[in-house]
Design a protein around this motif. Structure first.
Motif, mmCIF file in Angstrom:
data_model
loop_
_atom_site.group_PDB
_atom_site.id
_atom_site.type_symbol
_atom_site.label_atom_id
_atom_site.label_comp_id
_atom_site.label_asym_id
_atom_site.label_seq_id
_atom_site.Cartn_x
_atom_site.Cartn_y
_atom_site.Cartn_z
ATOM 1 N N ALA A 32 0.822 -1.216 0.000
ATOM 2 C CA ALA A 32 0.000 0.000 0.000
ATOM 3 C C ALA A 32 0.856 1.265 0.000
ATOM 4 O O ALA A 32 0.629 2.167 -0.810
ATOM 5 C CB ALA A 32 -0.932 0.006 1.213
ATOM 6 N N ILE A 38 -0.066 4.927 -0.929
ATOM 7 C CA ILE A 38 -1.183 5.218 -0.029
ATOM 8 C C ILE A 38 -0.622 5.514 1.360
ATOM 9 O O ILE A 38 0.298 4.843 1.829
ATOM 10 C CB ILE A 38 -2.161 4.021 0.026
ATOM 11 N N ILE A 56 -9.574 1.113 -0.983
ATOM 12 C CA ILE A 56 -8.896 1.842 -2.056
ATOM 13 C C ILE A 56 -9.879 2.152 -3.177
ATOM 14 O O ILE A 56 -10.882 1.469 -3.347
ATOM 15 C CB ILE A 56 -7.674 1.073 -2.594
ATOM 16 N N GLU A 60 -6.909 3.140 -7.843
ATOM 17 C CA GLU A 60 -5.827 2.497 -7.084
ATOM 18 C C GLU A 60 -5.889 0.982 -7.267
ATOM 19 O O GLU A 60 -4.849 0.328 -7.365
ATOM 20 C CB GLU A 60 -5.927 2.865 -5.605
#
Length: 95
Positions: A32, A38, A56, A60
């Motif tokens: 991630a 992220i 997400i 993404e």
């Protein structure tokens, strides 16, 4: 170890969203934050929820799949959820 995503079908704030889970929490965070960019603050896990995951966006998700995440049906992601679920991980508040 693998990272898994389900279909982006949940609408929120004008976007479609899905779940991203992994066999290992460290792998989930690494994928991630390092691969998708992220923020760690987007992580959802115990004690807030019983299974470590990220919500997400569909964009993404598409990038995650291109980077090697495994696409899962609803049934498959539920099986992953059950596998990675932390026993007694979710804290229930008494009112």
């Amino acid at each position: 170890m693998a990272v898994y995503v389900d279909a982006a079908i949940w609408k929120h704030e004008g976007l479609l969203w899905c779940h991203m889970l992994a066999d290992d929490v460290a792998e989930l965070h690494r994928f991630a934050t390092t691969r998708l960019g992220i923020k760690l603050s987007s992580y959802q896990g115990p004690p807030k929820t019983s299974a470590p995951h990220y919500d997400i966006t569909g964009l993404e998700r598409d990038r995650a799949v291109r980077l090697g995440a495994v696409e899962c049906s609803r049934e498959e992601i539920v099986a992953v959820f059950r596998r990675v679920k932390v026993p007694n991980g979710k804290v229930h508040r008494r009112g």
